[in-house]
Design an enzyme around this catalytic site. Structure first.
Site, PDB file in Angstrom:
ATOM      1  N   ASP A 154      -4.683  -8.515  -5.062  1.00 48.68           N
ATOM      2  CA  ASP A 154      -4.835  -9.706  -4.228  1.00 48.68           C
ATOM      3  C   ASP A 154      -5.052 -10.957  -5.076  1.00 48.68           C
ATOM      4  OD1 ASP A 154      -4.472  -8.985  -1.508  1.00 48.68           O
ATOM      5  OD2 ASP A 154      -6.309  -7.807  -1.624  1.00 48.68           O
ATOM      6  N   GLU A 184     -11.313 -10.775  -5.935  1.00 49.33           N
ATOM      7  CA  GLU A 184      -9.877 -10.752  -5.643  1.00 49.33           C
ATOM      8  C   GLU A 184      -9.410 -12.046  -4.980  1.00 49.33           C
ATOM      9  OE1 GLU A 184      -8.970  -7.468  -3.001  1.00 49.33           O
ATOM     10  OE2 GLU A 184     -10.880  -7.638  -1.985  1.00 49.33           O
ATOM     11  N   HIS A 186       0.793  -1.228   0.000  1.00 50.84           N
ATOM     12  CA  HIS A 186       0.000   0.000   0.000  1.00 50.84           C
ATOM     13  C   HIS A 186       0.822   1.274   0.000  1.00 50.84           C
ATOM     14  CE1 HIS A 186      -3.211  -2.861   0.484  1.00 50.84           C
ATOM     15  NE2 HIS A 186      -3.900  -1.952  -0.176  1.00 50.84           N
TER      16      HIS A 186
HETATM   17  C1  PEP Z   1      -6.758  -5.399  -5.024  1.00 47.45           C
HETATM   18  O1  PEP Z   1      -6.570  -6.308  -4.231  1.00 47.45           O
HETATM   19  O2  PEP Z   1      -6.518  -5.475  -6.254  1.00 47.45           O
HETATM   20  C2  PEP Z   1      -7.272  -4.100  -4.563  1.00 47.45           C
HETATM   21  C3  PEP Z   1      -7.583  -3.144  -5.413  1.00 47.45           C
HETATM   22  O3  PEP Z   1      -7.395  -3.898  -3.216  1.00 47.45           O
HETATM   23  P1  PEP Z   1      -6.171  -3.566  -2.248  1.00 47.45           P
HETATM   24  O4  PEP Z   1      -4.969  -3.260  -3.124  1.00 47.45           O
HETATM   25  O5  PEP Z   1      -6.569  -2.410  -1.421  1.00 47.45           O
HETATM   26  O6  PEP Z   1      -6.005  -4.833  -1.484  1.00 47.45           O
HETATM   27 MG    MG Z   2      -7.419  -6.236  -2.238  1.00 44.84          MG
END
Ligand code: PEP
Ligand code: MG
Length: 568
Positions: free
Chosen positions: A453, A429, A187
């Protein structure tokens, strides 16, 4: 030259600033001489005051009076007997080490503030924790800077930056960052892309060879950090930066255009955001809406659970800013690498497979309902769609929808206005959701494919672990097959299919995803204009042929090479 992962593109040249992690795992020790411990504490308080006075002065000069007030409040706290007096009584009474006394006093006071009704008072808990961290750092003999002390332009070098560290970054001062651990979809990388600064992550142990004030070239395009470069290399990179600036200017003409192929296939290019400010930035970059609002950042920027009213205000503001453009707001996706200090969920062996997102929300209905009520109340201010993360089976979806209905019934009873027909969708996901997307499609209004994910779960590769990052691959044939299947299953039921994982903004994959029929591409604001250029220069019928060609290839290397060879 140090090699890492290209986590956010662009080039930065600047001085290194090393950020050290605070060891917050403080042990309780008994001390014989409490007087000596008190003396140590007093010296640390004096040192903290000196640091703060310096920070106040430079913050005033560089960022203005308003921002410096935060540090003035910290300074006052160091003279407040409620705080320092309590620490001293613990040292004297319990005969314990000063670090532990600071930590426990801070936890106790912060908890009291967090339990108060007044929002302003609750915010003070964050100040108590901040000033305590500063004291503990000094008591540990650590004189290195913290992220909030940064007062000059620099490139941050750290072991890791937590998402909340990254959220505090001031773009005018932090030119970019490099870290020892982390990958493309951790993140901190996602935030770097949304604020538009280059980042190189997962450099490994070698990052420790960088020293404070070394001159660095942070090459976010290739995932390299060049330390103390020769003059000719510097010149070369400055020219590259100039070229990139010019290219970005040529993209501006796509800002007001539709996202439509040469043969008139219309799609939507929207943005991923984590805050109200990001929404502003998304619009500046020509977003046609918001494809993913990661609401957990709203929770992470606070020291207590945001109230229904606080959340309502934030959602309303984003919806109003977007002026009836679609806004997909995702319900809380905490867990994995996104933690809330005030909501400890305990150590887990596999946090990404554990108690997170919808699992936590269905368990903590109090938290879930507060958010759903705030969302429903905000729904009258724009074009809101609600999205649930981490759905792994249809029961979870049904249960989540039931809670939403409960909230609607409550609001009806309380005569509070909301949109009854607000659309509800889910993230795809988890492989089990992708495989059963035919079933799920019948009970949702839309899908959004979360490839960040989906990749880690399909390939069993931790998205944060730099040692296996070579396996974390956008071009993996198994992942591509799943994506194709999800889009087809969604369309069979007449449902809209978007993608909000980082793959959606990848310039080599856009033609392939267009050919698969993806309806909506949601990405970091900084990728939008180039994505729209690629779409505008593509031919949908040609893209369908690209899909056939790619699906016949068997390795990700072949797929990547092919897609790169036809890229525009
Ligand atoms: C993902 O998993 O692609 C997604 C957009 O959610 P995050 O990156 O917040 O887990
Ligand atoms: Mg995600």
């Amino acid at each position: 030259m140090l090699k890492g992962v290209s986590a956010s593109t662009g080039i930065a040249i600047g001085k290194a600033l090393i950020l050290k992690e605070l060891n917050y795992n403080i042990q309780k020790n008994n001390v014989e001489n409490a007087e000596k411990e008190k003396e140590k504490l007093n010296l640390a308080i004096d040192r903290a005051k000196e640091q703060l006075e310096k920070t106040i002065k430079s913050t005033k000069e560089k960022l203005g009076e308003e921002k410096s007030k935060i540090f003035e409040a910290h300074l006052l706290m160091l003279d407040d007997p409620e705080f320092t007096g309590a620490i001293i009584s613990k040292i004297e009474g319990d005969k314990i080490n000063s670090e532990y006394a600071v930590k426990t006093t801070s936890d106790e006071l912060a908890m009291i503030f967090e339990s108060l009704d007044d929002a302003y008072m609750r915010e003070r808990a964050a100040d108590i924790r901040d000033i305590s961290k500063r004291l503990i750092k000094i008591l540990n003999g650590d004189e290195s800077l913290s992220i909030e002390d940064i007062d000059q332009q620099c490139i941050i070098i750290a072991n890791d930056l937590t998402p909340s560290d990254t959220a505090q970054i001031n773009k005018d001062l932090v030119l970019g960052f490099g870290t020892q651990i982390g990958g493309v979809t951790s993140h901190s990388a996602i935030i770097a892309r949304s604020i538009g600064i280059p980042a190189v992550l997962g450099v490994g142990e070698d990052i420790k060879t960088i020293k404070e004030n070394d001159i660095l070239i942070l090459d976010g395009d290739n995932g390299n950090i060049i330390v103390n470069p020769a003059e000719d290399v510097l010149i070369q990179y400055r020219e590259k930066m100039q070229e990139q600036r010019k290219f970005r200017e040529t993209l501006l003409k796509f800002k007001e255009q539709e996202s439509i192929t040469l043969d008139n296939k219309k799609v939507e290019v929207v943005s991923n955001i984590g805050s109200i400010d990001d929404a502003e930035n998304a619009l500046k970059n020509g977003a046609e809406g918001i494809g993913l609002f990661r609401t957990e950042f709203l929770y992470m920027s606070k020291d207590n659970l945001p109230t229904e009213q606080e959340q309502f205000q934030a959602y309303k503001e984003v919806l109003e800013k977007l002026n009836n453009k679609p806004v997909i707001i995702r319900t809380l996706d905490i867990g994995g690498d996104k933690k809330l200090t005030y909501l400890p969920i305990g150590e887990e062996l596999n946090p990404f497979l554990g108690y997170r997102a919808i699992r936590l929300c269905l368990d903590r209905k109090d938290i879930f309902k507060t958010q759903l009520r705030a969302l429903l109340r905000a729904s009258v201010y724009g074009n809101l769609k609600i999205m649930f993360p981490m759905i792994s089976n249809i029961q979870e979806l049904r249960e989540a929808k039931e809670v939403l209905e409960e909230c609607k019934a409550e609001l009806r009873k309380e005569k509070i206005e909301f949109k009854n027909d607000v659309q509800v969708g889910i993230m795809i996901e988890i492989p089990s959701a992708a495989v059963s997307s035919d079933i799920l499609a019948k009970e949702v209004d839309f899908f959004s494919i979360g490839t960040n994910d989906l990749i880690q779960y399909t390939i069993a590769v931790d998205r944060m672990n730099e040692r296996v990052s070579y396996l974390y691959d956008f071009f993996n044939p198994a992942v591509l097959k799943l994506i194709k299947m999800v889009i087809e299953n969604g369309h069979k039921e007449g449902k809209y299919v978007g993608m909000c994982g980082e793959m959606a903004g990848n310039k080599y994959l856009i033609p392939l995803l267009l050919g698969m029929g993806l309806d909506e591409f949601s990405m970091s604001a900084s990728s939008i204009l180039n994505a729209r250029r690629i779409i505008s220069e593509s031919n949908y019928k040609e893209c369908i042929k690209i899909v056939d060609k790619v699906m016949a290839l068997s390795t990700s290397t072949e797929i990547k090479e092919y897609l790169m060879s036809i890229s525009k």
